[in-house]
Structure formats: structure tokens, C-alpha cells
Scaffold this motif. Structure first.
Motif, mmCIF file in Angstrom:
data_model
loop_
_atom_site.group_PDB
_atom_site.id
_atom_site.type_symbol
_atom_site.label_atom_id
_atom_site.label_comp_id
_atom_site.label_asym_id
_atom_site.label_seq_id
_atom_site.Cartn_x
_atom_site.Cartn_y
_atom_site.Cartn_z
ATOM 1 N N PHE A 90 13.646 75.677 78.541
ATOM 2 C CA PHE A 90 12.662 75.933 77.485
ATOM 3 C C PHE A 90 11.946 77.231 77.856
ATOM 4 O O PHE A 90 11.213 77.277 78.852
ATOM 5 C CB PHE A 90 11.673 74.768 77.405
ATOM 6 C CG PHE A 90 10.636 74.917 76.318
ATOM 7 C CD1 PHE A 90 10.928 74.565 75.012
ATOM 8 C CD2 PHE A 90 9.368 75.404 76.614
ATOM 9 C CE1 PHE A 90 9.963 74.693 74.008
ATOM 10 C CE2 PHE A 90 8.403 75.537 75.621
ATOM 11 C CZ PHE A 90 8.704 75.174 74.313
ATOM 12 N N ARG A 103 4.273 73.121 70.864
ATOM 13 C CA ARG A 103 5.679 73.549 70.844
ATOM 14 C C ARG A 103 6.455 72.914 71.998
ATOM 15 O O ARG A 103 7.560 72.394 71.830
ATOM 16 C CB ARG A 103 5.749 75.088 70.918
ATOM 17 C CG ARG A 103 7.123 75.656 70.577
ATOM 18 C CD ARG A 103 7.090 77.183 70.519
ATOM 19 N NE ARG A 103 7.237 77.816 71.832
ATOM 20 C CZ ARG A 103 8.405 78.064 72.426
ATOM 21 N NH1 ARG A 103 9.548 77.703 71.856
ATOM 22 N NH2 ARG A 103 8.443 78.664 73.604
ATOM 23 N N LYS A 137 16.648 69.690 83.280
ATOM 24 C CA LYS A 137 16.008 70.651 82.385
ATOM 25 C C LYS A 137 14.870 71.383 83.108
ATOM 26 O O LYS A 137 14.441 70.954 84.171
ATOM 27 C CB LYS A 137 15.447 69.929 81.148
ATOM 28 C CG LYS A 137 16.495 69.068 80.452
ATOM 29 C CD LYS A 137 16.416 69.104 78.979
ATOM 30 C CE LYS A 137 17.594 68.471 78.250
ATOM 31 N NZ LYS A 137 18.672 67.889 79.007
ATOM 32 N N THR A 169 6.710 68.963 71.612
ATOM 33 C CA THR A 169 7.729 68.620 70.607
ATOM 34 C C THR A 169 9.123 68.715 71.215
ATOM 35 O O THR A 169 9.959 67.824 71.059
ATOM 36 C CB THR A 169 7.614 69.579 69.395
ATOM 37 O OG1 THR A 169 6.290 69.479 68.876
ATOM 38 C CG2 THR A 169 8.618 69.228 68.308
ATOM 39 N N TRP A 170 9.370 69.804 71.956
ATOM 40 C CA TRP A 170 10.684 69.989 72.601
ATOM 41 C C TRP A 170 10.956 68.875 73.603
ATOM 42 O O TRP A 170 12.052 68.306 73.636
ATOM 43 C CB TRP A 170 10.741 71.349 73.299
ATOM 44 C CG TRP A 170 12.034 71.599 74.042
ATOM 45 C CD1 TRP A 170 13.228 72.013 73.506
ATOM 46 C CD2 TRP A 170 12.257 71.468 75.458
ATOM 47 N NE1 TRP A 170 14.175 72.130 74.508
ATOM 48 C CE2 TRP A 170 13.618 71.807 75.707
ATOM 49 C CE3 TRP A 170 11.447 71.090 76.538
ATOM 50 C CZ2 TRP A 170 14.169 71.777 76.994
ATOM 51 C CZ3 TRP A 170 11.997 71.058 77.812
ATOM 52 C CH2 TRP A 170 13.341 71.406 78.033
ATOM 53 N N GLU A 228 11.921 65.833 71.847
ATOM 54 C CA GLU A 228 13.282 65.980 71.304
ATOM 55 C C GLU A 228 14.342 65.750 72.386
ATOM 56 O O GLU A 228 15.454 65.318 72.104
ATOM 57 C CB GLU A 228 13.464 67.381 70.690
ATOM 58 C CG GLU A 228 12.792 67.540 69.333
ATOM 59 C CD GLU A 228 12.706 69.000 68.893
ATOM 60 O OE1 GLU A 228 13.139 69.904 69.647
ATOM 61 O OE2 GLU A 228 12.194 69.245 67.776
ATOM 62 N N GLN A 229 13.983 66.066 73.633
ATOM 63 C CA GLN A 229 14.917 65.852 74.752
ATOM 64 C C GLN A 229 14.887 64.402 75.255
ATOM 65 O O GLN A 229 15.572 64.062 76.208
ATOM 66 C CB GLN A 229 14.581 66.777 75.944
ATOM 67 C CG GLN A 229 14.452 68.259 75.611
ATOM 68 C CD GLN A 229 15.684 68.829 74.947
ATOM 69 O OE1 GLN A 229 16.802 68.581 75.372
ATOM 70 N NE2 GLN A 229 15.473 69.590 73.877
#
Length: 304
Positions: A237, A267, A210, A270-271, A274-275
Motif C-alpha cells: 500500500f 484510505r 503485505k 478501507t484498503w 478490503e484485504q
């Protein structure tokens, strides 16, 4: 002796040089600012205070302790900014490459000489003065070395352009088995929201597949598309100009699972969670006023 080993941005960190904010000197004069963001805060009277920056760096140091990372600090030079250790040198594989830094910052490398003395001299690389690069522009990913540069004809006039094509070609020759890919970055001496000071100010890999990216940080859309194709759009992202300005892409990985990030980057954090990442949040907003964040203030020596 330190046995250098850095193959990528995210493998488990074992040893790192963390800059220091101690005795970082008076607030610079506006004409002495190295980047538009510092200049903005000097003008506004919001330039960061030493005590606040020292506290922020100690918060990062505490995270390293938690993960049993060996931390080296530069010797403190009176009244001298030594926060951004990434700029002065960087490690690729088992080589430490010294940067040709802005002349006003040359003492910074002397402050880590005691660390360099414990590395096999055959693995410490120096270059001639016309070869420019800083560690923030150099990023390792699998068999690639990504390098941020600036190809504009006004390179010499752009104080935020820190890596030239001679620097890119030097790295190519030093690592013939790697794929060296340069990226032409958007620069501005005056507008911090339109200035990617280094590659890590608009892009950085996290984990195994990522990355965080700011599309408008690249002068050439083909460079951006190259990264989209390499990583896959679903693994990227995307950050806005304002988020780039706040340094969202300048987080720092302790491992493939653990990312240190600024506590206000809601933001992004949080991402990341989530990953499946563990996000270690630290306060770093004062240091960010100098157009550098977590990656800029760290220089990994050993990753597993």
C-alpha cells in the motif's frame, strides 16, 4: 519472570509495554524539539495537550484489554515525556536490547526498570555509547531484520538520524543466523514531510505478506526496489508524502488479522478491510503531532 519472544511484527500479541502521556511536562521550547513536526506544532500553538494524549493512549489500552493483552506501563516521572516506549528498547527473539537514546531521554529506561527486573539478565543486552539504534528503526520479518539508518556524512548534525551503521553491525553480530538488511532513510531536521524519523515512519509489514510503504522515504531507490521484489507490488500500500507525515505507516498489529489504526486514516483503513483485516480504529491524531504514532508508543515483549 517474563519469557521474551518476538519473531516478527504481526504474530498474536501477548504482552506489551505501552508508554504513558501522564505528567508529560510543559510544551517544549522550540530549540528543544527533537523532530521537525513537533517544532511545527510548537510554533503554530497547536502542540498537543496532556489530557488529549492521555485519552488517546487509554483508547489504545482499551483495545489491548479487549484482546486480552498483558499491558505494562512505565512508572510516571514528573514532567517527562514517556509516550514513545518503542524508542528506548526492543525485543528480537528472546533478547531485549536497550537503545542508546538521546541523552535528554535517558530517564525513560529507568521508568521500565521494574519490568526489566523480571527478565533473565542474560537476555538483556546493553551496548557502548557509540552504537546507536532506536526501536522504530528495527523491524522483524520472517528471517530478516530490517533496520533503518542514515549514511550521510552529516549524521552527527542530523537530530532525526537515530541509528548508525555501528548499530546495524552490532545487530548483525548478535543475530548471525538472521539476514540483516539496512535501509538508508531520508532525513530532515526542518521539513517533516521530507523526514523519515524511523523506518516505521515510511514502511511496515501487516499480516503475513503485505506492507505499507512510502517510496520517497528511502534515499536509495534500490532499497525500495528490494522491498517491492520481496513483497510483490500488489501487496504494498503506497502512501504519499502527506500520508507519511500523518504517520499512515505507523499502525500496530495485534495479530496477523487485527491491525490498530488511526480513525482518520480512511484510505488506509478501507484498503486494510478490503484485504480482510479487522481494523480497530482509535483517535491518535494529537500524539501524531510529535512525529510518532501507534507503533512508536508500544514495545512488544511477547508475541505467540
Amino acid at each position: 519472570m517474563i519469557k521474551l519472544n518476538v519473531q516478527d511484527e504481526t504474530s498474536r500479541l501477548k504482552a506489551v509495554i505501552l508508554g504513558t502521556a501522564k505528567s508529560c511536562g510543559p510544551i517544549p521550547k522550540i530549540e528543544d524539539a527533537y523532530d521537525p513536526k513537533s517544532a511545527e506544532h510548537i510554533k503554530a500553538g497547536t502542540y498537543p495537550l496532556e489530557k488529549d494524549m492521555v485519552a488517546e493512549m487509554e483508547a489504545l489500552n482499551a483495545i489491548f484489554e479487549k484482546y486480552n493483552v498483558k499491558v505494562y506501563r512505565p512508572k510516571v516521572i514528573e514532567d517527562y515525556n514517556q509516550i514513545f516506549s518503542r524508542d528506548i528498547a526492543f525485543v528480537i527473539d528472546n533478547k531485549l536490547i536497550k537503545s542508546n537514546i538521546l541523552p535528554d531521554r535517558e530517564k525513560e529506561i529507568e521508568a521500565i526498570q521494574y519490568i526489566l527486573d523480571t527478565i533473565d539478565p542474560a537476555n538483556v543486552v546493553e551496548t557502548s555509547d557509540d552504537v546507536h539504534f532506536e526501536g522504530g528503526d528495527v523491524m522483524l520479518w520472517k528471517n530478516y531484520i530490517f533496520i533503518g539508518t542514515y549514511k550521510g556524512e552529516d549524521y552527527a548534525d542530523i537530530i532525526t538520524a537515530r541509528t548508525n551503521m555501528k548499530g546495524v553491525n552490532f545487530i548483525k553480530e548478535l543475530f548471525p543466523n538472521k539476514i540483516v538488511k539496512e535501509f538508508d532513510l531520508v532525513k530532515s531536521n526542518t521539513n517533516a514531510k521530507k523526514n523519515a524519523l524511523h523506518l516505521d515512519c515510511c514502511f511496515q509489514p501487516v499480516g503475513k505478506d503485505k506492507a505499507i510503504i512510502h517510496k520517497e522515504g528511502f534515499r536509495n531507490e534500490e532499497d525500495y526496489n528490494f522491498l517491492v521484489n520481496l513483497f510483490g507490488k500488489e501487496n504494498l500500500f503506497h502512501i504519499s508524502a502527506d500520508e507519511m507525515y500523518q504517520m499512515f505507516s505507523n499502525v500496530f498489529s495485534i495479530s496477523n488479522e487485527v491491525v490498530v489504526s488511526e480513525k482518520n486514516f480512511t484510505r488506509l483503513n478501507t484498503w486494510l478491510r478490503e484485504q480482510g483485516f479487522i481494523v480497530e480504529e482509535v483517535p491518535y491524531a494529537e500524539i501524531a503531532k510529535q512525529e510518532g504514532l501507534l507503533r512508536c508508543s508500544t514495545m512488544p515483549l511477547i508475541r505467540e
